[in-house]
Structures are given as structure tokens and as C-alpha cells.
Design an enzyme around this catalytic site. Structure first.
Site, PDB file in Angstrom:
ATOM      1  N   SER A 141       7.604   2.931   2.081  1.00 29.00           N
ATOM      2  CA  SER A 141       7.924   4.125   2.887  1.00 29.00           C
ATOM      3  C   SER A 141       8.420   5.275   2.009  1.00 29.00           C
ATOM      4  O   SER A 141       8.065   6.434   2.239  1.00 29.00           O
ATOM      5  CB  SER A 141       8.993   3.772   3.921  1.00 29.00           C
ATOM      6  OG  SER A 141       8.433   2.901   4.876  1.00 29.00           O
ATOM      7  N   GLU A 162       0.836  -1.223   0.000  1.00 34.61           N
ATOM      8  CA  GLU A 162       0.000   0.000   0.000  1.00 34.61           C
ATOM      9  C   GLU A 162       0.864   1.263   0.000  1.00 34.61           C
ATOM     10  O   GLU A 162       0.572   2.231   0.697  1.00 34.61           O
ATOM     11  CB  GLU A 162      -1.006  -0.033   1.158  1.00 34.61           C
ATOM     12  CG  GLU A 162      -2.017  -1.145   0.967  1.00 34.61           C
ATOM     13  CD  GLU A 162      -3.198  -1.072   1.892  1.00 34.61           C
ATOM     14  OE1 GLU A 162      -3.662   0.036   2.201  1.00 34.61           O
ATOM     15  OE2 GLU A 162      -3.665  -2.144   2.293  1.00 34.61           O
TER      16      GLU A 162
HETATM   17  C1  LIG Z   1       2.850  -9.235   1.568  1.00 32.52           C
HETATM   18  C2  LIG Z   1       2.371  -8.371   0.439  1.00 32.52           C
HETATM   19  C3  LIG Z   1       1.016  -8.286   0.164  1.00 32.52           C
HETATM   20  C4  LIG Z   1       0.567  -7.521  -0.921  1.00 32.52           C
HETATM   21  N1  LIG Z   1      -0.776  -7.503  -1.224  1.00 32.52           N
HETATM   22  C5  LIG Z   1      -1.189  -6.838  -2.333  1.00 32.52           C
HETATM   23  C6  LIG Z   1      -2.576  -6.906  -2.743  1.00 32.52           C
HETATM   24  O1  LIG Z   1      -3.413  -7.512  -2.069  1.00 32.52           O
HETATM   25  N2  LIG Z   1      -2.934  -6.272  -3.892  1.00 32.52           N
HETATM   26  C7  LIG Z   1      -2.039  -5.587  -4.659  1.00 32.52           C
HETATM   27  O2  LIG Z   1      -2.435  -5.061  -5.692  1.00 32.52           O
HETATM   28  N3  LIG Z   1      -0.725  -5.516  -4.304  1.00 32.52           N
HETATM   29  C8  LIG Z   1      -0.286  -6.122  -3.165  1.00 32.52           C
HETATM   30  N4  LIG Z   1       1.046  -6.069  -2.801  1.00 32.52           N
HETATM   31  C9  LIG Z   1       1.984  -5.389  -3.684  1.00 32.52           C
HETATM   32  C10 LIG Z   1       2.562  -4.111  -3.095  1.00 32.52           C
HETATM   33  O3  LIG Z   1       1.633  -3.084  -3.094  1.00 32.52           O
HETATM   34  C11 LIG Z   1       3.839  -3.810  -3.897  1.00 32.52           C
HETATM   35  O4  LIG Z   1       4.787  -4.791  -3.532  1.00 32.52           O
HETATM   36  C12 LIG Z   1       4.363  -2.420  -3.638  1.00 32.52           C
HETATM   37  O5  LIG Z   1       3.526  -1.455  -4.215  1.00 32.52           O
HETATM   38  C13 LIG Z   1       5.791  -2.259  -4.177  1.00 32.52           C
HETATM   39  O6  LIG Z   1       5.837  -2.648  -5.514  1.00 32.52           O
HETATM   40  P1  LIG Z   1       7.004  -3.642  -6.000  1.00 32.52           P
HETATM   41  O7  LIG Z   1       6.995  -4.835  -5.115  1.00 32.52           O
HETATM   42  O8  LIG Z   1       6.832  -3.853  -7.451  1.00 32.52           O
HETATM   43  O9  LIG Z   1       8.339  -2.865  -5.708  1.00 32.52           O
HETATM   44  P2  LIG Z   1       8.969  -1.700  -6.614  1.00 32.52           P
HETATM   45  O10 LIG Z   1       7.916  -0.829  -7.177  1.00 32.52           O
HETATM   46  O11 LIG Z   1       9.948  -2.338  -7.537  1.00 32.52           O
HETATM   47  O12 LIG Z   1       9.750  -0.886  -5.502  1.00 32.52           O
HETATM   48  C14 LIG Z   1      10.875  -1.452  -4.844  1.00 32.52           C
HETATM   49  C15 LIG Z   1      11.367  -0.478  -3.814  1.00 32.52           C
HETATM   50  O13 LIG Z   1      11.798   0.712  -4.434  1.00 32.52           O
HETATM   51  C16 LIG Z   1      11.666   1.779  -3.521  1.00 32.52           C
HETATM   52  N5  LIG Z   1      10.978   2.872  -4.192  1.00 32.52           N
HETATM   53  C17 LIG Z   1       9.743   2.882  -4.732  1.00 32.52           C
HETATM   54  N6  LIG Z   1       9.460   4.065  -5.280  1.00 32.52           N
HETATM   55  C18 LIG Z   1      10.554   4.842  -5.088  1.00 32.52           C
HETATM   56  C19 LIG Z   1      10.895   6.165  -5.433  1.00 32.52           C
HETATM   57  N7  LIG Z   1      10.037   6.954  -6.113  1.00 32.52           N
HETATM   58  N8  LIG Z   1      12.126   6.641  -5.087  1.00 32.52           N
HETATM   59  C20 LIG Z   1      13.004   5.865  -4.424  1.00 32.52           C
HETATM   60  N9  LIG Z   1      12.725   4.586  -4.056  1.00 32.52           N
HETATM   61  C21 LIG Z   1      11.539   4.088  -4.401  1.00 32.52           C
HETATM   62  C22 LIG Z   1      10.916   1.263  -2.308  1.00 32.52           C
HETATM   63  O14 LIG Z   1      11.820   0.982  -1.253  1.00 32.52           O
HETATM   64  C23 LIG Z   1      10.315  -0.032  -2.807  1.00 32.52           C
HETATM   65  O15 LIG Z   1      10.119  -0.974  -1.780  1.00 32.52           O
HETATM   66  C24 LIG Z   1       1.498  -6.811  -1.692  1.00 32.52           C
HETATM   67  C25 LIG Z   1       2.855  -6.877  -1.386  1.00 32.52           C
HETATM   68  C26 LIG Z   1       3.310  -7.648  -0.338  1.00 32.52           C
HETATM   69  C27 LIG Z   1       4.782  -7.702  -0.049  1.00 32.52           C
END
Ligand SMILES: Cc1cc2nc3c(=O)[nH]c(=O)nc-3n(C[C@H](O)[C@H](O)[C@H](O)COP(=O)(O)OP(=O)(O)OC[C@H]3O[C@@H](n4cnc5c(N)ncnc54)[C@H](O)[C@@H]3O)c2cc1C
Length: 391
Positions: free
Chosen positions: A371, A368
Site C-alpha cells: 500500500s 504487487e
Molecule cells: C503471498 C505472497 C505472494 C507473492 N507472490 C509473488 C510472486 O508470485 N512473484 C514475485 O516476484 N513476488 C511475489 N511476492 C512478493 C511481493 O511482491 C513482496 O513481498 C512485496 O513486493 C514486498 O516486498 P518485501 O516482502 O521484500 O517487503 P519490503 O520490501 O521489505 O517492504 C516491507 C514493508 O515496507 C513498507 N514499505 C515499502 N516501501 C516503502 C516506502 N518507500 N516507504 C515506506 N514504507 C515502505 C511496506 O509496508 C512493505 O510491506 C508475494 C508476496 C506474498 C506475501
């Protein structure tokens, strides 16, 4: 036993304290502290229990559909999540997903959609899921590729969703897909997809550090009636953000619940563990840690319940909810780590409460909106307000 004096804060009304006390005592009697080996079954059971006891009524809006009130009471949702998280992370998860998974229907669904889904969600008879993220579109939601193409009275869905909580056990999924009215975020629509729809399948189950049902979904020529679209075509991004806006503050509340439980465990350990001829709690180094933990929790709670109260006043809480989620999840991670440290070797033994909390808190700093994303939201709101003031 947690200090409950926060229930006297002016953010709450008397019914909120009553709700917390009733739930706390219900959870003590009905929610197991142990993690069941079959997480799918455990989750189904929890959803049924929470529905039968009436707690899921708070996760949806509209008394005519089985909801506790006409609108969502954010403070009630937060208190419920905080209390359940203190007892059992999976119970919090089960409650939260019924709300998040059906939130788009509550907020933007047609009367027919609400009548068809919400009563079953409230009773715990239908399990809900929210499918927004994709392998290449997590933080950058607008990069989503999953497509929905209109064909007469139907839409045909093709593509994938990943990290979907309740994936594999949900009865229906609220799915966001590209319909292409405009480029980027303005060309996305929201749909309800029943789990037994041909062309929909669970591509992969995903195991994570704190087990709960999670999956990658695949849509392959998946046909759904156009009447399953939620709201207007092209408004899906707004629908997703409005849903997340309700539930983001509640993620902070869940983190608070984990942190409060960790502080309880740490206090108990510090006052029982003897070393060097005195108690662990007699050392000033321990006292400094306990003071920091308690102060961090109160600061996070103030931000969380400010955001919840403001939302219940009908105000926009984009910045406040982001501040609450950022602070509560980051603080909870530090509090839990400090608690685990006080347990020494026992802290890393599988299924000890602090070890479980250590695994459970981690994902809250990512989902969601990670950070870093919350930081960007807060800064964007600050800069926007400053610019408007200058004009
Ligand atoms: C246990 C779990 C349950 C989930 N449940 C759901 C669900 O029910 N439905 C759903 O749709 N999604 C769900 N998610 C997905 C979740 O919302 C995404 O994992 C999250 O939005 C991050 O996307 P990503 O994993 O692709 O990481 P990425 O988008 O690749 O990001 C990786 C990291 O990059 C960093 N980052 C991101 N943006 C920036 C920025 N602008 N500048 C610098 N650093 C940045 C952050 O540290 C981030 O963690 C779930 C995830 C987990 C782990």
C-alpha cells in the site's frame, strides 16, 4: 446474494455482464467452498478445471494461441477475479497466476515463445509463475542480484528468488535477472525457465496464513538457451512493470470479491442472529457498520472499474490502477474485519467463511506493490503532472 447492480455501470459492455453471470453459475456448480488439505493438488485441479471450462482463455492475449481475444480485456479479467474470489480464494489465485505468470510472454514474447507456452497455459495444461522478488529486493525491485551471464548461445543463471507463487508446482517460471547492460533497473532481462532445467531447484516451500503454493527458488549454474530471453536484453524491468500494470487493477478486483462475500455473510448473520430480544440488524450500530461496508465497496469498485475501463481504452493507468489497488485492498480488510466482528466467537473459528476471508485478504495489501508503494506512485504521478503543467 450480492447486489449485482454494478454490472449496469457504463464501464461495462453487455458481454461483461453475461460473462459474470455465466462464471458465477459455473463456479457455484464446480468450485468447492472448502479448502482442500493438499493445496498443491487443489491448485493443479483448479487450473485444469478453469482451463477446460475456457476461463483461462481470458488470462492470455491472442486468439491464435487460445486467448479469448486479440488483446487482454482488463474488465473481463477483473470480473473473473472478483467472481472467483467471492467463491474461493484459491480459485482466484489459480486464475490470476496463469495470467501473471504468462503475461510477459503475451506482451513481449517472440512468436515461437507464445506458440510454445500460451496455448498450454490457456488450456490449463502448463502452470505459470512470475519470479521477480528476492530476499533483498522486494519493494525495491531494482536491487535484485540474481544474475544471468551470457555464454555463447546460452545464459547461465545464479541466485535466488523468493515469495514465488506457484513455486513448486509451476511448469515454467518467468524469471527476471541482472544482465548488467546498465546499472540498476536498466540492466535486467526476463527469461523463461522450464521447471525441469538442470541447476534450478526449489530451495524452500513457504507456508503462509492463507495457504497456496509459494516457494523460494534457487538457480545454481542454471543454463538456458538465449532464445528463452523475453524481449531485448536490459528491458526486463520494463517487461515486469508492463505485466504488473495489467494485473495490478485485477488485485483490486480480487479484494472486491472478498469484500462482497464478507458483506453477504455479515448481512445474513445480522438478519438471523437474535440478541436482547431483537435481531443484530435492528441495532443502529450494526446498520452504521453495514452502511460503511457497502459504501466502501462501491467506492472501491468505482475506482477498480474506472482503471480497468481506462486501460481497455488504451490509456496509461499507472495512477488509476494504484488508486484502485490501494483503496480496494485497504477497504476489503476493513469490511472483512467488521464482518468477522459481527459473527462474535464464531468469526474466529477455523474455516468459517469470514475467518478464511480474514486470512485471505492480508497478503493483497503487500504483493504487487505494498500500500505504501501505491501511495508513492500516486503522489509521484500527481507531482509529475503538476510540474508538466507549470512548464
Ligand atoms: C503471498 C505472497 C505472494 C507473492 N507472490 C509473488 C510472486 O508470485 N512473484 C514475485 O516476484 N513476488 C511475489 N511476492 C512478493 C511481493 O511482491 C513482496 O513481498 C512485496 O513486493 C514486498 O516486498 P518485501 O516482502 O521484500 O517487503 P519490503 O520490501 O521489505 O517492504 C516491507 C514493508 O515496507 C513498507 N514499505 C515499502 N516501501 C516503502 C516506502 N518507500 N516507504 C515506506 N514504507 C515502505 C511496506 O509496508 C512493505 O510491506 C508475494 C508476496 C506474498 C506475501
Amino acid at each position: 446474494m450480492s447486489d449485482k447492480s454494478y454490472l449496469d455501470w457504463p464501464f461495462f459492455e453487455p458481454r461483461h455482464a453475461a460473462l459474470e453471470q455465466t462464471l458465477d453459475s459455473w463456479a457455484s456448480q464446480h468450485i468447492s467452498q472448502q479448502h482442500e488439505p493438499d493445496v498443491d493438488q487443489a491448485c493443479r485441479t483448479l487450473v485444469r478445471q478453469l482451463g477446460a471450462a475456457g476461463w483461462l482463455a481470458h488470462a492470455i492475449a491472442g486468439s491464435e494461441y487460445g486467448g479469448a481475444g486479440a488483446t487482454i480485456d482488463t474488465r473481463a479479467i477483473c470480473l473473473i477475479r472478483e467472481t472467483l474470489a467471492r467463491h474461493n480464494g484459491l480459485a482466484d489465485f489459480a486464475f490470476a497466476m496463469q495470467g501473471l505468470g504468462s503475461g510477459a510472454i503475451c506482451l513481449h514474447g517472440s512468436v515461437a515463445q507464445r506458440a510454445a507456452y500460451l496455448p498450454r497455459v490457456a488450456r490449463g495444461e502448463a502452470i505459470a509463475a512470475f519470479a521477480l522478488s528476492e530476499p533483498q529486493a522486494g519493494s525495491d525491485v531494482a536491487a535484485m542480484q540474481c544474475a544471468a551471464v551470457r555464454d555463447g548461445d546460452e545464459y547461465v543463471l545464479d541466485g535466488e528468488k523468493t515469495w514465488i507463487s506457484n513455486g513448486g508446482i509451476a511448469d515454467f517460471y518467468v524469471v527476471f535477472a541482472r544482465t548488467g547492460e546498465q546499472p540498476g533497473a536498466r540492466g535486467i532481462s526476463a527469461f523463461i525457465v522450464d521447471a525441469d532445467t538442470p541447476g534450478f531447484e526449489i530451495a524452500e516451500r513457504i507456508e503462509v496464513i492463507a495457504p497456496h503454493p509459494l516457494a523460494r527458488l534457487r538457480f545454481n549454474g542454471c543454463r538456458i538457451p538465449a532464445s528463452q530471453r523475453i524481449g531485448e536484453a536490459g528491458q526486463g524491468f520494463k517487461v515486469a512493470m508492463a505485466t504488473l500494470d495489467v494485473f495490478r487493477t485485477s488485485v483490486a478486483a480480487a479484494a472486491l470479491g472478498f469484500a462482497r462475500r464478507a458483506l453477504d455473510e455479515a448481512m445474513q448473520r445480522a438478519t438471523e442472529r437474535q440478541m436482547f430480544g431483537q435481531m443484530l440488524a435492528d441495532f443502529q450500530l450494526t446498520q452504521a457498520k453495514l452502511a460503511q461496508m457497502a459504501t466502501g465497496i462501491d467506492a472501491a469498485a468505482l475506482l477498480t472499474y474506472r482503471a480497468a475501463w481506462q486501460r481497455d481504452q488504451g490509456r496509461i493507468v499507472t495512477k488509476e490502477a494504484a488508486m484502485a489497488k490501494l483503496t480496494a485492498t485497504e477497504t476489503a480488510q476493513q469490511v472483512i474485519d467488521a464482518a468477522l466482528q459481527m459473527f462474535g466467537g464464531l468469526g474466529v473459528v477455523s474455516e468459517q467463511p469470514v475467518e478464511r476471508l480474514y486470512r485471505e485478504i492480508r497478503a493483497l495489501r503487500i504483493y504487487e506493490g505494498a500500500s505504501e508503494v501505491q501511495q508513492l506512485i500516486i503522489a509521484r504521478e500527481l507531482l509529475r503532472a503538476a510540474k508538466n503543467k507549470d512548464m
